[in-house]
Each structure stands twice: as C-alpha cells, then as structure tokens.
Design an enzyme around this catalytic site. Structure first.
Site, PDB file in Angstrom:
ATOM      1  N   GLY A 235      29.749 -19.514 -30.217  1.00 42.04           N
ATOM      2  CA  GLY A 235      28.359 -19.318 -29.824  1.00 42.04           C
ATOM      3  C   GLY A 235      28.089 -17.892 -29.371  1.00 42.04           C
ATOM      4  O   GLY A 235      27.002 -17.350 -29.612  1.00 42.04           O
ATOM      5  N   ASP A 236      29.075 -17.268 -28.733  1.00 43.95           N
ATOM      6  CA  ASP A 236      28.927 -15.877 -28.312  1.00 43.95           C
ATOM      7  C   ASP A 236      28.898 -14.947 -29.528  1.00 43.95           C
ATOM      8  O   ASP A 236      28.125 -13.990 -29.570  1.00 43.95           O
ATOM      9  CB  ASP A 236      30.062 -15.481 -27.378  1.00 43.95           C
ATOM     10  CG  ASP A 236      30.138 -16.357 -26.145  1.00 43.95           C
ATOM     11  OD1 ASP A 236      29.074 -16.810 -25.679  1.00 43.95           O
ATOM     12  OD2 ASP A 236      31.251 -16.592 -25.646  1.00 43.95           O
ATOM     13  N   ALA A 237      29.752 -15.230 -30.512  1.00 48.49           N
ATOM     14  CA  ALA A 237      29.749 -14.433 -31.740  1.00 48.49           C
ATOM     15  C   ALA A 237      28.422 -14.599 -32.475  1.00 48.49           C
ATOM     16  O   ALA A 237      27.872 -13.628 -33.012  1.00 48.49           O
ATOM     17  CB  ALA A 237      30.913 -14.850 -32.636  1.00 48.49           C
TER      18      ALA A 237
END
Length: 287
Positions: A235-237
C-alpha cells in the site's frame, strides 16, 4: 524536481516468514528473519526517492541504534531526514511483521517513539516549498494540524490512515484532505462514518486493482496479475507511485496504472521496500 513531505511513522521492522500462522497454543518454524527500517511514511518516502521525487520525512525515533540505522538507510536513498525528531526518552518503535506463505501479513507493534513528533516540528518554510504533503497513520491531532497548515499554504494533502481508521479519532484530518487512500475494509468504515463529498477517494482493491471516486467522476484500473510473495508495504508503494505520477502531471488513469504497478512490484519481493524506479515501473507495465 517535485518535493513531497511524508509525515507519519518511522519504525524498525522485524519480518518473520512462516509457512502458516500457528493455531492457538501451537508453534511453527520461522523460514527466514530480516530486520531494517520501516513505517508507512518512511516507506512512501523511500519509494518517492526511487521515482525522482525529492521526499522530506517528518517522523520520530528513539536515540538508539535502530533509530540511527533507520535514518541512515533513508538518507542513503535520498530522503531528507533533517526533520526527523530524536526522542532520548523513548526507544525506536519496533514492529514484528509475520508473513505467511500466501503473502498475507500480521503485525505486532511495540510502543515507542514513532508518534513523538508534532505538527510544530515541520518548519513553515519547509511546508511552503512543498508540492504535496502525504500523511500516514499518526497522532490524530498532529494529522489534523498538519492538514490545516497545508491548506493555509495551498499545499495539496493526501492521507492514508491505515488499519486503525475506526478507533483513532481521525475525523477532523480525514475531512480536511484532498486525497484519501483506503482499502476495501477502511472504505466501508469511512463511508459510513464521515461525509467524504469533498474528498477524492483513492480506493485500493488488492488483486482487483484500484479506482478513483471524486463526486460523479470515476476512474479505474484492473491491476496486474502476479504471484504474491509479501504484501508488506504494498500500500505504501502504491501511494508512492500515485503521488509521484500526479505531481509529475499524470491524469487519473495514468496515476492508477503507475500506482498499481508499484504495489505489484512491492508484492513480488520480500520486505516493505523494493526498487520502484521509473525503469522498473515501465518494464513491468510493458512500455
């Protein structure tokens, strides 16, 4: 080069890979163990640095070895860590991430210094010179204050409140930002609890891709079929890809395509961080 401030957690992650989670009172063998810097804000900043964006991290660590290594890792990758607060009274927050063979994760957290920073730790001149502010899970009052300051400066704000959206009192921050990143569970809770008519919703559907909802406007991308290794940091990527594309002038469809590619690349490799260079993204997309 666009400049993006990432505000939120900087942790020390210990990742344990297991064949399956044990039953109650059971035991399984650990296939592998790795440790390094983590935390959602730090992960997004790391991805943005790969994607030719100048990231600035606002967060906090303890005055200990893990905090020093975590900051040094990011500094080596091109992340500005000058606004990371070092709290000598607390230890760097440690997260234990258990990854089973399907790639799904379970997180165990130890209290520490990752919410010792406040909105006041970000200088006015740093915020005023930013092209975007991205906030991840953090103290709700800090998030609301940062969003308020950015709005006064005319800086667009995105927020990914994370898995604790339903128990942290994020309402004032959520309803103050332009972009809200949510997975399916978080979206169900947020849409029921808040008036989100003024927010652009960036909805993450996992293997089913992602979509944007903004009033009556819709955009969607189906995602990319992959063999999942580890969803930690995916999700951060995704957020790093979306923000990098948007600050670079991409439209909704292109931003979703890049974001899904970044999330997929992260899911194909172990750990919370993987290479997200534009060459990697374009090769993966097939350009």
């Amino acid at each position: 080069m666009p400049r993006v401030i990432c505000a939120g957690h900087l942790n020390w992650d210990v990742t344990l890979r297991v064949p399956a989670l044990p039953d109650p009172d059971g035991e399984v063998s650990v296939d592998s163990r790795r440790a390094g810097g983590g935390g959602s804000a730090a992960n997004v900043a790391n991805g943005l640095a790969d994607l030719d964006v100048a990231p600035v991290l606002l967060g906090s660590v303890g005055d200990d070895e893990h905090g020093r290594i975590a900051r040094a890792e990011l500094d080596d990758r091109g992340v500005d860590v000058s606004n990371v607060v070092v709290d000598s009274d607390l230890e760097t927050t440690t997260k234990y991430i258990v990854v089973e063979s399907s790639g799904e994760v379970m997180v165990l957290g130890c209290a520490g210094a990752n919410e010792a920073f406040t909105a006041a730790d970000l200088p006015d001149e740093s915020l005023a010179s930013a092209d975007h502010l991205h906030m991840t899970s953090q103290d709700p009052e800090t998030a609301a204050r940062l969003a308020e300051r950015a709005r006064r400066q005319g800086v667009p704000v995105s927020f990914d409140p994370g898995r604790r959206i339903d128990d942290r009192g994020y309402g004032p921050a959520i309803t103050s930002v332009e972009y809200l990143f949510l997975n399916d569970r978080e979206a169900a809770l947020a849409l029921d609890a808040f008036d989100l008519s003024e927010q652009t919703l960036v909805l993450k559907h996992g293997p089913k891709g992602a979509e944007i909802r903004d009033g009556t406007r819709r955009a969607a991308h189906p995602g990319y079929p992959i063999d999942v290794v580890d969803t930690t940091g995916a999700g951060d990527a995704f957020a790093a890809g979306f923000i990098a594309a948007r600050v670079g002038g991409a439209d909704d469809e292109r931003a979703l395509s890049v974001a899904n590619a970044c999330g997929a690349l992260a899911s194909k490799a172990p750990g919370a961080r993987t290479s997200l260079t534009w060459d990697d993204v374009r090769t993966f997309i097939g350009e």
